[in-house]
Scaffold this motif. Structure first.
Motif, PDB file in Angstrom:
ATOM      1  N   UNK A 227       0.847  -1.196   0.000  1.00 35.49           N
ATOM      2  CA  UNK A 227       0.000   0.000   0.000  1.00 35.49           C
ATOM      3  C   UNK A 227       0.883   1.246   0.000  1.00 35.49           C
ATOM      4  N   UNK A 228       0.345   2.322  -0.586  1.00 41.72           N
ATOM      5  CA  UNK A 228       1.085   3.585  -0.657  1.00 41.72           C
ATOM      6  C   UNK A 228       0.810   4.405   0.599  1.00 41.72           C
ATOM      7  N   UNK A 229       1.774   5.271   0.930  1.00 42.82           N
ATOM      8  CA  UNK A 229       1.579   6.207   2.030  1.00 42.82           C
ATOM      9  C   UNK A 229       2.082   7.580   1.599  1.00 42.82           C
ATOM     10  N   UNK A 230       1.155   8.561   1.583  1.00 41.47           N
ATOM     11  CA  UNK A 230       1.564   9.943   1.333  1.00 41.47           C
ATOM     12  C   UNK A 230       2.375  10.395   2.541  1.00 41.47           C
ATOM     13  N   UNK A 231       3.630  10.778   2.299  1.00 47.78           N
ATOM     14  CA  UNK A 231       4.556  10.967   3.417  1.00 47.78           C
ATOM     15  C   UNK A 231       4.924  12.418   3.699  1.00 47.78           C
ATOM     16  N   UNK A 232       4.586  13.306   2.796  1.00 45.82           N
ATOM     17  CA  UNK A 232       4.863  14.730   2.990  1.00 45.82           C
ATOM     18  C   UNK A 232       4.295  15.467   1.791  1.00 45.82           C
ATOM     19  N   UNK A 405       7.775  -4.093  -6.778  1.00 46.03           N
ATOM     20  CA  UNK A 405       6.321  -4.034  -6.605  1.00 46.03           C
ATOM     21  C   UNK A 405       5.730  -2.820  -7.335  1.00 46.03           C
ATOM     22  N   UNK A 406       6.407  -2.409  -8.404  1.00 47.96           N
ATOM     23  CA  UNK A 406       5.899  -1.342  -9.266  1.00 47.96           C
ATOM     24  C   UNK A 406       5.647  -1.941 -10.641  1.00 47.96           C
ATOM     25  N   UNK A 423      -0.231  -6.309  -5.072  1.00 52.67           N
ATOM     26  CA  UNK A 423      -0.171  -5.063  -4.300  1.00 52.67           C
ATOM     27  C   UNK A 423       1.095  -4.270  -4.634  1.00 52.67           C
ATOM     28  N   UNK A 424       0.926  -2.973  -4.832  1.00 54.11           N
ATOM     29  CA  UNK A 424       2.067  -2.121  -5.160  1.00 54.11           C
ATOM     30  C   UNK A 424       1.618  -0.915  -5.951  1.00 54.11           C
ATOM     31  N   UNK A 425       2.585  -0.235  -6.568  1.00 54.62           N
ATOM     32  CA  UNK A 425       2.268   0.888  -7.457  1.00 54.62           C
ATOM     33  C   UNK A 425       1.958   0.352  -8.844  1.00 54.62           C
ATOM     34  N   UNK A 426       0.994   0.969  -9.512  1.00 53.89           N
ATOM     35  CA  UNK A 426       0.745   0.652 -10.924  1.00 53.89           C
ATOM     36  C   UNK A 426       0.905   1.942 -11.718  1.00 53.89           C
ATOM     37  N   UNK A 427       1.823   1.911 -12.677  1.00 60.99           N
ATOM     38  CA  UNK A 427       2.019   3.070 -13.549  1.00 60.99           C
ATOM     39  C   UNK A 427       1.102   2.918 -14.757  1.00 60.99           C
ATOM     40  N   UNK A 428       0.312   3.970 -15.034  1.00 62.02           N
ATOM     41  CA  UNK A 428      -0.596   3.902 -16.189  1.00 62.02           C
ATOM     42  C   UNK A 428      -0.899   5.310 -16.679  1.00 62.02           C
ATOM     43  N   UNK A 429      -1.239   5.417 -17.966  1.00 57.75           N
ATOM     44  CA  UNK A 429      -1.516   6.716 -18.575  1.00 57.75           C
ATOM     45  C   UNK A 429      -2.934   7.169 -18.231  1.00 57.75           C
TER      46      UNK A 429
END
Length: 479
Positions: A227-232, A405-406, A423-429
């Motif tokens: 899972x992602x976490x917005x960190x700043x 995991x990207x 689970x992870x980041x998915x890069x997509x347009x």
């Protein structure tokens, strides 16, 4: 000894069985926080607060290097002040806590307990900025804020949390944009170099940006569970708040101009990131540069003559360069090892009668359990090398985990399948339309994390609707 050791570790649910429970167990067993009698509010115990103190000390020094000064604002905001910027107040309305009485008397005007302090800073700037000579104003405050959250989790989301919020005012749009990006880069460097957490830097979509901002930049980290976490975050407010609060200055040509503002913040949720990026089934693993205690000396057979004295002598010697403690309690060594591991102390030094006789000690790394027998004559140098190596290895491991995991997706079917199964980041347009963003969230639970500064052209079309793509986006399920 073995049984005690086992019992302590059994108190932590394995990550693979239940990641959420593992997290809660670690937070409690490492004595970072405790639950309070106020719903959704946490008690920071010494171990947890010491971590925040180190983060604060480190960031504060970096801020000051860029010319930032610390101030402190009131914790209450009059309702009329909060109402001045329409988008801002709408964005925070559901989370605001209100004070309606002073003692037994109803207040003439409600006061909100600050969810964030833009309006207070704007009010101040409207009073103290008159001329171009008064700019820039580079202010920051360390404080707590209150947001009435429905569901809470230690560090990640609580009703009251600690943070810093920077608020700056500039003469030009260019200066404001430069400061916005500068602070985001400062956060990313801090996370990478001190916390050993690699970040994705980019811009939030309009849907995800801060209420009232012209643009929002973010650093996003990937947790161990994918899972992602917005960190700043760092926000460019343009001159929107300046118009709402009438913050004007006279320029060099004696003309009235509106200021351009920024705001940027990092909170105690970053401690949640440290736990979830680096921790393991035995507990916390703290990067050496942020660990409140870097080295725990554990005397073996401490009842024997000279052992405790040697441990104390070693502590004194090493304390010039490192943050060191001795565990001289009457617990068994096995129990002490477990406690050191649960608390994430980067390195332990074992020293007993045989070691003293051989003029040596054993250094054990928390992350790899690697043991190194070193001469006491060289221990200072070796310890420095081990801690630096551990810091570097932790960053590389976190980067390798994130990169592996990207994923990339160019069709919607592939996108949905990837989010569901990997689970992870998915890069997509993405085409830039909020309808597609909403549909993706509805269909998969994934949200846009950011449009990275480093753009890639994965295809010509939007992954969701097939229209021409405007940007590559990192998507993911998030905390």
């Amino acid at each position: 000894m073995g049984n005690n050791n086992k019992k302590l570790v059994e108190a932590i649910t394995p990550m693979a069985d239940d990641f959420a429970q593992w997290y809660t167990d670690v937070v409690k067993k490492a004595e970072l926080i405790d639950y309070s009698s106020v719903r959704g509010c946490m008690i920071f115990r010494p171990n947890g607060y010491a971590l925040w103190e180190n983060i604060q000390k480190n960031l504060d020094a970096k801020f000051k290097e860029t010319g930032v000064e610390n101030v402190y604002m009131p914790m209450f905001i009059p309702e009329s002040l909060l109402q001045k910027e329409k988008d801002h107040v709408e964005g925070f309305a559901p989370e605001v806590a209100w004070v309606t009485h002073g003692g037994l008397e109803p207040l003439q005007e409600r006061l909100c307990v600050r969810p964030t302090s833009e309006t207070l800073f704007c009010d101040l700037y409207s009073n103290i900025v008159q001329s171009y000579r008064d700019l820039p104003k580079l202010y920051n405050q360390w404080c707590s804020v209150v947001r009435w959250e429905k569901t809470t989790r230690p560090f990640l989301r609580s009703m009251e949390f600690l943070w810093q919020e920077g608020h700056t005012a500039h003469a030009t749009a260019e200066e404001a944009e430069e400061r916005t990006v500068q602070m985001l880069n400062l956060y990313a460097d801090f996370c990478e170099n001190v916390l050993a957490i690699p970040m994705i830097k980019g811009r939030k979509t309009d849907k995800e940006k801060f209420a009232g901002a012209h643009s929002t930049y973010t650093i996003e980290a990937l947790m161990h569970d994918g899972k992602a976490l917005q960190s700043g975050t760092s926000h460019n407010f343009g001159d929107g708040f300046a118009h709402a609060f009438n913050i004007q200055y006279t320029d060099k040509q004696n003309k009235l101009q509106y200021v351009h503002q920024t705001s940027w913040g990092m909170s105690t949720r970053i401690i949640g990131a440290i736990i979830m990026v680096h921790g393991d089934d035995s507990g916390l693993v703290l990067p050496p540069r942020i660990a409140p205690t870097q080295v725990m000396i554990i005397p073996i057979a401490q009842h024997k003559e000279g052992v405790l004295e040697k441990a104390a002598e070693l502590k004194e010697q090493l304390s010039n360069k490192f943050r060191v403690n001795v565990d001289a309690t009457d617990k068994s060594p096995g129990w002490k090892f477990s406690e050191q591991e649960i608390k994430g102390i980067p390195v332990r030094i074992e020293i007993g009668p045989k070691d003293i006789e051989a003029n040596q000690a054993v250094i054990v790394r928390r992350d790899t359990r690697e043991k190194l027998v070193v001469s006491l004559d060289e221990i200072e140098t070796k310890l420095g090398e081990v801690l630096e190596q551990m810091q570097s290895d932790m960053l590389e491991r976190a980067r390798a985990h994130r990169d592996s995991h990207t994923y990339e997706a160019t069709t919607y079917e592939d996108f949905k399948k990837t989010v569901e199964e990997k689970p992870g980041f998915v890069k997509a347009m993405w085409c830039g339309d909020v309808e597609c963003e909403n549909k993706i969230k509805e269909d998969t639970g994934a949200t846009s994390r950011c449009m990275p500064f480093k753009q890639e052209q994965l295809s010509e079309t939007c992954v969701c609707c097939g229209k021409p793509a405007k940007a590559m986006v990192y998507w993911g399920r998030a905390y």
